[in-house]
Every structure is written in structure tokens, then in C-alpha cells.
Design an enzyme around this catalytic site. Structure first.
Site, PDB file in Angstrom:
ATOM      1  N   ARG A   1      90.172   2.529 -87.193  1.00 25.27           N
ATOM      2  CA  ARG A   1      89.927   3.530 -86.149  1.00 25.27           C
ATOM      3  C   ARG A   1      88.763   3.016 -85.291  1.00 25.27           C
ATOM      4  NH1 ARG A   1      87.513   9.614 -86.661  1.00 25.27           N
ATOM      5  NH2 ARG A   1      87.657  10.114 -84.437  1.00 25.27           N
ATOM      6  N   HIS A   2      88.802   3.309 -84.009  1.00 32.22           N
ATOM      7  CA  HIS A   2      87.734   2.852 -83.106  1.00 32.22           C
ATOM      8  C   HIS A   2      86.357   3.418 -83.507  1.00 32.22           C
ATOM      9  CE1 HIS A   2      87.376   6.817 -81.331  1.00 32.22           C
ATOM     10  NE2 HIS A   2      88.703   6.873 -81.432  1.00 32.22           N
TER      11      HIS A   2
ATOM     12  N   THR B   1      82.580   7.572 -80.321  1.00 22.87           N
ATOM     13  CA  THR B   1      82.460   7.665 -78.856  1.00 22.87           C
ATOM     14  C   THR B   1      81.533   8.825 -78.490  1.00 22.87           C
ATOM     15  OG1 THR B   1      84.264   9.241 -78.634  1.00 22.87           O
ATOM     16  CG2 THR B   1      84.870   6.908 -78.586  1.00 22.87           C
ATOM     17  N   GLN B   2      81.232   8.834 -77.203  1.00 25.55           N
ATOM     18  CA  GLN B   2      80.388   9.919 -76.683  1.00 25.55           C
ATOM     19  C   GLN B   2      81.013  11.283 -76.959  1.00 25.55           C
ATOM     20  OE1 GLN B   2      79.203   8.679 -72.772  1.00 25.55           O
ATOM     21  NE2 GLN B   2      78.841  10.830 -72.245  1.00 25.55           N
ATOM     22  N   TRP B   3      82.332  11.392 -76.725  1.00 24.74           N
ATOM     23  CA  TRP B   3      82.982  12.698 -76.929  1.00 24.74           C
ATOM     24  C   TRP B   3      83.180  13.020 -78.396  1.00 24.74           C
ATOM     25  CZ3 TRP B   3      87.362  13.085 -72.680  1.00 24.74           C
ATOM     26  CH2 TRP B   3      86.751  13.067 -71.427  1.00 24.74           C
TER      27      TRP B   3
ATOM     28  N   GLY C   1      92.127  12.775 -77.178  1.00 20.30           N
ATOM     29  CA  GLY C   1      93.563  12.529 -77.040  1.00 20.30           C
ATOM     30  C   GLY C   1      93.773  11.256 -76.246  1.00 20.30           C
TER      31      GLY C   1
ATOM     32  N   GLU D   1      96.198   7.652 -79.155  1.00 19.18           N
ATOM     33  CA  GLU D   1      96.013   8.926 -79.880  1.00 19.18           C
ATOM     34  C   GLU D   1      97.080   9.921 -79.432  1.00 19.18           C
ATOM     35  OE1 GLU D   1      95.547  10.424 -82.317  1.00 19.18           O
ATOM     36  OE2 GLU D   1      93.413  10.854 -82.605  1.00 19.18           O
TER      37      GLU D   1
ATOM     38  N   MET E   1      96.921  15.390 -76.315  1.00 20.75           N
ATOM     39  CA  MET E   1      96.552  16.771 -76.638  1.00 20.75           C
ATOM     40  C   MET E   1      96.620  17.690 -75.423  1.00 20.75           C
ATOM     41  SD  MET E   1      94.042  16.411 -79.813  1.00 20.75           S
ATOM     42  CE  MET E   1      93.560  14.761 -80.276  1.00 20.75           C
TER      43      MET E   1
HETATM   44  O1  LIG Z   1      91.123  12.203 -79.685  1.00 22.49           O
HETATM   45  C1  LIG Z   1      90.205  12.682 -80.368  1.00 22.49           C
HETATM   46  O2  LIG Z   1      89.348  13.440 -79.942  1.00 22.49           O
HETATM   47  C2  LIG Z   1      90.135  12.302 -81.840  1.00 22.49           C
HETATM   48  C3  LIG Z   1      90.939  13.294 -82.673  1.00 22.49           C
HETATM   49  O3  LIG Z   1      90.882  12.965 -84.032  1.00 22.49           O
HETATM   50  O4  LIG Z   1      90.718  11.018 -82.016  1.00 22.49           O
HETATM   51  P1  LIG Z   1      89.948   9.637 -81.831  1.00 22.49           P
HETATM   52  O5  LIG Z   1      88.493   9.916 -81.709  1.00 22.49           O
HETATM   53  O6  LIG Z   1      90.253   8.838 -83.069  1.00 22.49           O
HETATM   54  O7  LIG Z   1      90.537   8.974 -80.622  1.00 22.49           O
END
Ligand SMILES: O=C(O)[C@@H](CO)OP(=O)(O)O
Length: 215
Positions: A8-9, A12-14, A22, A82, A85
Site C-alpha cells: 500500500r502507498h 498521504t496528506q488526506w 478514492g 483505489e 468513492m
Molecule cells: O482512498 C482512501 O481514502 C483510502 C481508503 O482506505 O485508501 P488509500 O489511502 O489506500 O488510497
């Protein structure tokens, strides 16, 4: 036996802000970059021959760091993205209305074909993830690919290999920069096909980030 590493990456900031990504994107945090370097250190002598990543920025960046350490190029495969969403992308988890939280719950709790408006279902994501994984079977003999993807996408892949529904991904903790491994075996005795060797290993990280949806 083909061994495929699944990463998994990095954070991240979010992820850190508990914001839904998503197929929208945000950059790796400093910690996320550090995690990517730690995965790279862990796998650099494991004979990785191909680094294949979802084409979103966060996976591309993580993959570049890993590929650099392994001496290979990054190939992009949008099937590793991903789950889409829909209308909830970019939203902060704690800001969802009751109705919006209901859409999300129906999705993660396995309502058949449950999806967020304008988004994908868990079945959609696991089908395209299996297609991307099966494409590794066409690589030259002796290849050892590493795929860089996302939490729900990888979770649905691992769950369905185990024979669980795709929404069982909520029961798997695949943290940022965790490593999982699946092997393709031919066996007259054991199950032939994909088997899960490891899921969600974070022993190479000095400070695992908390998954944004699991805090
Ligand atoms: O998309 C997202 O917010 C998350 C959900 O689990 O996925 P990811 O950080 O792995 O991209």
C-alpha cells in the site's frame, strides 16, 4: 512459483486528515515518503523484477522510490486504483451527514452491489484487482513483481483470494506501506492458484501510520 508482493502507498496528506481519497489524490506526507524509503530498503535485495503501480500520484511516488532501490522501472496499471468513492471523494470522514455515512456503511458492510452514488462496488474493485494480479502470470519465467496499490483495493484482493467476500477487507489491517505477499502455486495436494503468504506486514516501519479509517 510466482511470488507477488503487494504494497500500500505511503501515508498521504488526506490519510492524515481523515479525508476520503478514492480515485482523487493527495501527496505523500513527510512520514509517507519515509515509509516508502523503508519499504524500499526492505525489498531492495529481494530480487524484485517489476514494480507495477496504480496511476494515482500517491502510488506512483511510492513506486518510484521502491523501483529506484530495486533498479527497475515503474509500469502503471489503472486497474490497481483505489475503489471509486463517488460523491464522497475529498470529504472529511467526520463531516459526513447521516445519509452519507449510511452509503459508506452499506458499502463497507457488504450490501450486495452497495456503492456510494457515482462510485464503484466492492465487486467492481476486486474484479479489476484480480485482472491486474492475473496479468503477472504472463510475465517472463523467474519474474518477481511488486504491485503498489491502495487499502480497500488490496484488501478486497486478499479477502477474495481467501474465499471471503470482497467487503471482508474491513477485517484486514493493511496500513500505509505494509507489505503483503501472494503466491501462485500448482499443487496436486494443496489448493492450486493464488495463496496468501503474508498480509499487512509493517515490521520494516519504525512508526506505522494509523490508517485513516481505523483510528
Ligand atoms: O482512498 C482512501 O481514502 C483510502 C481508503 O482506505 O485508501 P488509500 O489511502 O489506500 O488510497
Amino acid at each position: 512459483m510466482l511470488q507477488v508482493y503487494l504494497v500500500r502507498h505511503g501515508e498521504t496528506q488526506w490519510n492524515a486528515e481523515r479525508r476520503i481519497q478514492g480515485q482523487s489524490d493527495s501527496p505523500l506526507t513527510e512520514k509517507g515518503e519515509q515509509q516508502a524509503h523503508q519499504v524500499a530498503q526492505r525489498v531492495r535485495n529481494m530480487g524484485i523484477t517489476h514494480v507495477i503501480a496504480s496511476d494515482l500520484g500517491r502510488t506512483k511516488r511510492t513506486a518510484e522510490i521502491i523501483a529506484d532501490a530495486c533498479g527497475c522501472e515503474v509500469t502503471l496499471d489503472p486497474r490497481l486504483r483505489e475503489l471509486h468513492m463517488g460523491v464522497l471523494e475529498r470529504r472529511q470522514l467526520d463531516s459526513l451527514t447521516e445519509e452519507e455515512e449510511g452509503w459508506r456503511q452499506r458499502l463497507v458492510n457488504g450490501t450486495p452491489d452497495g456503492r456510494i452514488p457515482e462510485g464503484e462496488s466492492m465487486t467492481d474493485v476486486s474484479e479489476r484487482m484480480h485482472a491486474a494480479l492475473n496479468a503477472c502470470l504472463d510475465l517472463p519465467e523467474g519474474s518477481r513483481p511488486l504491485l503498489v496499490s491502495h487499502g480497500m483495493a488490496l484488501g478486497s484482493l486478499v479477502s477474495t483470494i481467501l474465499g471471503l467476500p470482497s467487503w471482508a477487507e474491513r477485517r484486514l489491517r493493511l496500513r500505509n506501506c505494509s507489505i503483503s505477499r501472494v503466491d501462485h502455486q500448482h499443487s496436486p495436494w494443496l489448493a492450486s492458484g493464488w495463496v496468501v503468504e503474508t498480509a499487512g506486514d509493517v515490521s520494516h516501519l519504525d512508526a506505522p501510520a494509523l490508517d485513516e479509517l481505523q483510528r
